[in-house]
Design a protein around this motif. Structure first.
Motif, PDB file in Angstrom:
ATOM      1  N   UNK A 149      51.522  61.671  50.930  1.00 40.58           N
ATOM      2  CA  UNK A 149      50.485  62.137  52.093  1.00 40.58           C
ATOM      3  C   UNK A 149      49.222  61.233  51.598  1.00 40.58           C
ATOM      4  N   UNK A 150      48.073  61.937  51.943  1.00 41.73           N
ATOM      5  CA  UNK A 150      46.709  61.338  51.930  1.00 41.73           C
ATOM      6  C   UNK A 150      46.550  60.662  50.750  1.00 41.73           C
ATOM      7  N   UNK A 151      46.373  59.296  50.451  1.00 44.42           N
ATOM      8  CA  UNK A 151      45.559  58.728  49.548  1.00 44.42           C
ATOM      9  C   UNK A 151      44.323  58.388  49.546  1.00 44.42           C
ATOM     10  N   UNK A 152      43.546  58.358  48.446  1.00 47.28           N
ATOM     11  CA  UNK A 152      42.068  57.863  48.572  1.00 47.28           C
ATOM     12  C   UNK A 152      41.582  57.271  47.235  1.00 47.28           C
ATOM     13  N   UNK A 153      40.424  56.764  47.470  1.00 47.69           N
ATOM     14  CA  UNK A 153      39.684  56.369  46.159  1.00 47.69           C
ATOM     15  C   UNK A 153      38.226  57.042  46.262  1.00 47.69           C
ATOM     16  N   UNK A 154      38.169  57.503  44.868  1.00 45.05           N
ATOM     17  CA  UNK A 154      36.723  58.169  44.599  1.00 45.05           C
ATOM     18  C   UNK A 154      36.075  57.247  43.676  1.00 45.05           C
ATOM     19  N   UNK A 155      34.770  57.419  43.464  1.00 38.89           N
ATOM     20  CA  UNK A 155      34.219  56.629  42.425  1.00 38.89           C
ATOM     21  C   UNK A 155      33.072  57.836  41.547  1.00 38.89           C
ATOM     22  N   UNK A 156      32.775  57.489  40.455  1.00 42.90           N
ATOM     23  CA  UNK A 156      31.794  58.325  39.610  1.00 42.90           C
ATOM     24  C   UNK A 156      31.122  57.451  38.800  1.00 42.90           C
ATOM     25  N   UNK A 157      29.995  57.780  38.605  1.00 43.34           N
ATOM     26  CA  UNK A 157      29.149  57.263  37.639  1.00 43.34           C
ATOM     27  C   UNK A 157      28.743  58.343  36.725  1.00 43.34           C
ATOM     28  N   UNK A 158      28.661  57.811  35.496  1.00 42.50           N
ATOM     29  CA  UNK A 158      28.583  58.895  34.441  1.00 42.50           C
ATOM     30  C   UNK A 158      27.631  59.912  34.454  1.00 42.50           C
ATOM     31  N   UNK A 159      27.988  61.238  34.501  1.00 35.22           N
ATOM     32  CA  UNK A 159      27.062  62.127  34.618  1.00 35.22           C
ATOM     33  C   UNK A 159      26.762  62.770  36.053  1.00 35.22           C
ATOM     34  N   UNK A 160      27.321  62.149  36.994  1.00 35.96           N
ATOM     35  CA  UNK A 160      27.242  62.381  38.518  1.00 35.96           C
ATOM     36  C   UNK A 160      28.779  62.957  38.847  1.00 35.96           C
ATOM     37  N   UNK A 161      28.617  63.641  40.134  1.00 33.50           N
ATOM     38  CA  UNK A 161      29.912  64.178  40.597  1.00 33.50           C
ATOM     39  C   UNK A 161      30.653  62.975  41.319  1.00 33.50           C
ATOM     40  N   UNK A 162      32.001  63.161  41.043  1.00 35.82           N
ATOM     41  CA  UNK A 162      33.008  62.170  41.864  1.00 35.82           C
ATOM     42  C   UNK A 162      32.944  62.265  43.067  1.00 35.82           C
ATOM     43  N   UNK A 163      32.637  61.199  43.890  1.00 33.05           N
ATOM     44  CA  UNK A 163      32.565  61.212  45.472  1.00 33.05           C
ATOM     45  C   UNK A 163      33.698  60.200  46.051  1.00 33.05           C
ATOM     46  N   UNK A 164      33.974  60.771  47.333  1.00 30.98           N
ATOM     47  CA  UNK A 164      34.762  60.016  47.976  1.00 30.98           C
ATOM     48  C   UNK A 164      34.371  58.806  48.578  1.00 30.98           C
ATOM     49  N   UNK A 165      35.106  57.732  48.408  1.00 28.60           N
ATOM     50  CA  UNK A 165      34.738  56.237  48.754  1.00 28.60           C
ATOM     51  C   UNK A 165      35.583  56.142  50.273  1.00 28.60           C
ATOM     52  N   UNK A 166      36.919  56.297  50.020  1.00 28.20           N
ATOM     53  CA  UNK A 166      37.515  56.067  51.351  1.00 28.20           C
ATOM     54  C   UNK A 166      39.011  56.836  51.296  1.00 28.20           C
ATOM     55  N   UNK A 167      39.674  56.969  52.434  1.00 27.66           N
ATOM     56  CA  UNK A 167      40.996  57.765  52.309  1.00 27.66           C
ATOM     57  C   UNK A 167      41.794  57.405  53.487  1.00 27.66           C
ATOM     58  N   UNK A 168      42.778  57.560  53.242  1.00 26.97           N
ATOM     59  CA  UNK A 168      44.090  57.273  54.399  1.00 26.97           C
ATOM     60  C   UNK A 168      45.124  58.080  54.237  1.00 26.97           C
ATOM     61  N   UNK A 169      45.471  58.376  55.753  1.00 23.83           N
ATOM     62  CA  UNK A 169      46.559  59.344  55.601  1.00 23.83           C
ATOM     63  C   UNK A 169      47.848  58.705  55.757  1.00 23.83           C
ATOM     64  N   UNK A 170      49.025  59.725  55.632  1.00 23.81           N
ATOM     65  CA  UNK A 170      50.287  59.131  55.733  1.00 23.81           C
ATOM     66  C   UNK A 170      50.508  58.440  57.142  1.00 23.81           C
TER      67      UNK A 170
END
Length: 121
Positions: free
Chosen positions: A32-53
């Motif tokens: 189903x949905x796939x996405x890319x997240x990014x994280x800088x050391x010490x920070x929270x992981x955040x959504x960059x982009x997502x795409x549904x099925x």
């Protein structure tokens, strides 16, 4: 078991481009949905982009206009084309996918191992 393997990260200069790839393997009935997240050391992981099925996409404000997410269901792969990179994009990028492993199973989230993107000035 489902595995997500990422590739395409590296070190580039501001203004350059990269394309990240994430291939899913294992017991896969449907993704189903796939996405890319990014994280800088010490920070929270955040959504960059997502795409549904169905192909619907969402982008963070910083990614909008510069990044493009796409998927190839025949290859169980999601891509992130990253253009006009800047130092603020430096982070570890993680692939995420909701995978249904059998017809009667509930989709579960899976994560890739992460790939480093470093953007110099």
């Amino acid at each position: 078991q489902v595995q997500l393997v990422e590739s395409g990260g590296g070190s580039v200069q501001a203004g350059d481009s990269l394309r990240l790839s994430c291939a899913a393997s294992g017991r896969i009935y449907r993704i189903y949905t796939m996405g890319w997240y990014r994280q800088v050391s010490g920070n929270q992981r955040e959504l960059v982009a997502s795409i549904t099925e169905r192909g619907g996409t969402n982008y963070s404000d910083s990614a909008k206009g510069r990044f493009t997410i796409s998927r190839d269901d025949a290859k169980n792969t999601v891509y992130l084309q990253m253009n006009n990179l800047n130092p603020g994009d430096t982070a570890v990028y993680y692939c995420n996918a909701y995978v249904q492993s059998a017809s009667l199973s509930v989709p579960d989230p899976y994560w890739g191992q992460g790939t480093q993107v470093t953007v110099g000035s």
